[in-house]
Design a protein around this motif. Structure first.
Motif: not given
Length: 543
Positions: A436-447, A323-336
């Protein structure tokens, strides 16, 4: 911690300055194909002769010498064909000079690395900033011999550049090398010869504004009729007045066809190139023209609706919306994408991934995409990475320049700005502060996902590192300390979190239990009665 290098400020990438569209020449008659072969072979021989003359002139080239070369080619073709050949020759010589300069820089980097490592004791370990010594005396000896080889190559390359000598192979050095390895390439001598001759053909004409349909040499009408002005020695092949040959087929441009037709109808300059794909045995026509540059948006206007940070990797694009404040919103997307196979397949894979990225950006309402301004030219040298051959192949196969250029071109049509940011420490700090802060039990955030957040924040002018977490005694809602990123003017940024009803235990987080919304189901005395209106009464045992 060592001293950090300075960062370049993010900037909005400029849009494309030209357009090129391609279509297939279908339903050609045998006479049409024979005419194209003869024209391409004749003009290709003239182009080879002109390139030889240009390389012979070297640094003594001048406008007068250019005019002399053009006058020599005009009787053998035409004035416009000669102009196209000499211009293509000049561009090819300039490209060879740039490649020569890049080769010298690569050799200099290799020589510096070997000299540095030879001065270190054998077996000394390296650091993240500098490589260490060689592992054994045998490797040290082999590298000392390679240093002499690289120094000789560097001396020869510098001598060639000082006198303006370049080495160019019309048809391609790789295809010329294939002639000596036909079995490995699974080609016969006849098949290789046909491919070699087709690559050395020349059939391209520069556009000219004010002339009919924007090109006098290769003329295409808005309805798709193709006619070619034949060179003087081949004028006997003409089937139309004024020494022209009209092909039996009609062409249609599926992409930007309306824009091309408008330019042709208005007699605006359009350049054409006809070439043959020997692998598919097909003929293609490419049209290109210049377009006025799109006015570049200010970076503040582009970031007004947030940004999508994109981290490019060997097999996918990792993207995250901020968002405009620099906070990640929603879920990450990957385009292979898959970068194996032919050049056409790799290009199609990159285009498909970028198309999906741009469609997602439009759905999100974002007007800016942030990418790293990567340049691996100095990173993929053999001397820097040594035995890490797989790693060198990995970074060599990443189409950084092509991806950035194609993204800018495709985004220009959608009204989305591309912001180039400095790639320093984005992956390292992203993993350190955001993975680590963006990793949860339902989402594994990659590097890579964390790096996308870092890239987006750098484009917005925010620091990548998050605020330091306060001591445990000051993390309560009563104190109001937070590590989330919010703008200074956001109301309630330091306020307490809204209370979520439900049990607060380690096994069941707040609001996650089966009866989290029903406070009266907790079997606690003195519950309020405001929930009674929506609670269902128990059914009677008998009616």
């Amino acid at each position: 911690m060592g001293e950090l290098r300075s960062f370049a400020a993010p900037s909005v990438a400029s849009g494309p300055s030209g357009v090129a569209v391609r279509t297939r020449l279908k339903h050609l008659t045998p006479d049409d194909e024979e005419m194209l072969r003869l024209v391409g072979a004749h003009l290709g021989s003239l182009a080879s002769r002109d390139l030889k003359a240009r390389c012979r002139d070297a640094l003594e080239h001048s406008a007068e010498a250019w005019a002399v070369r053009k006058r020599e080619l005009t009787p053998l073709s035409s004035s416009r064909w000669a102009g196209s050949i000499t211009k293509a020759t000049h561009d090819q010589w300039a490209l060879a000079r740039r490649c020569q300069s890049a080769h010298i820089q690569n050799l200099e980097a290799g020589v510096r690395t070997i000299r540095f490592r030879l001065l270190l004791p054998v077996g000394q370990k390296g650091t993240k900033k500098a490589p260490g010594g060689y592992r054994s005396a045998r490797e040290w000896h082999a590298k000392s011999r390679r240093l002499r080889v690289l120094e000789d190559r560097l001396t020869a390359a510098r001598a060639d550049r000082e006198v303006g000598l370049v080495h160019v192979v019309r048809g391609g050095k790789r295809l010329a090398h294939t002639r000596h390895h036909l079995e490995e390439a699974q080609l016969t001598e006849g098949a290789w010869r046909g491919r070699w001759e087709a690559e050395r053909w020349f059939c391209q004409a520069d556009g000219e504004s004010g002339k009919r349909y924007g090109n006098e040499t290769i003329r295409i009408s808005p309805d798709g009729e193709v006619s070619i002005r034949l060179p003087a020695p081949l004028a006997y092949l003409a089937n139309a007045p004024h020494g022209r040959y009209v092909l039996a087929c009609r062409v249609v441009f599926a992409h930007r066809g309306v824009e091309w037709a408008d330019r042709a109808a208005a007699d605006r300059a359009v350049a054409y190139r006809i070439h043959r794909d020997t692998g598919r045995d097909r003929w293609y026509l490419t049209a290109s023209w210049q377009i006025p540059p799109t006015p570049t948006l200010s970076i503040e206007a582009a970031l007004g609706h947030g940004v999508i940070g994109v981290d490019m990797n060997a097999d996918h694009l990792a993207a995250w919306r901020l968002d405009i404040h620099g906070n990640p919103t929603g879920a990450p997307r990957r385009f292979f994408y898959d970068l194996t196979g032919s050049v056409g397949h790799r290009d199609a894979q990159v285009r498909h991934a970028l198309t999906r990225l741009l469609h997602w950006a439009r759905r999100c309402g974002v007007k800016a995409i942030a990418v790293e301004d990567l340049d691996f030219n100095a990173e993929k040298t053999r001397e820097k990475h040594g035995r890490r051959k797989r790693f060198r192949q990995l970074i060599s196969g990443m189409p950084t320049g092509k991806l950035r250029g194609r993204l800018s071109s495709m985004a220009d049509q959608t009204g989305i700005a591309v912001i180039a940011v400095d790639p320093a420490y984005t992956s390292k700090w992203g993993a350190q502060h955001w993975q680590k802060p963006l990793t949860s039990t339902t989402r594994k955030t990659t590097r890579h996902d964390a790096a996308a957040v870092a890239i987006g924040r750098r484009a917005q002018g925010h620091s990548i590192r998050r605020r330091t977490t306060p001591p445990p005694a000051h993390r309560s809602d009563e104190q109001g300390h937070r590590t989330v990123q919010a703008g200074p003017g956001v109301p309630g940024r330091e306020g307490t979190r809204p209370r979520i009803p439900g049990p607060r235990t380690r096994s069941v987080p707040p609001g996650r239990g089966a009866n989290a919304g029903n406070q009266n189901a907790q079997h606690r005395p003195g519950r309020s009665a405001e929930h009674g209106f929506w609670q269902q009464d128990s059914l009677p045992l008998s009616l």
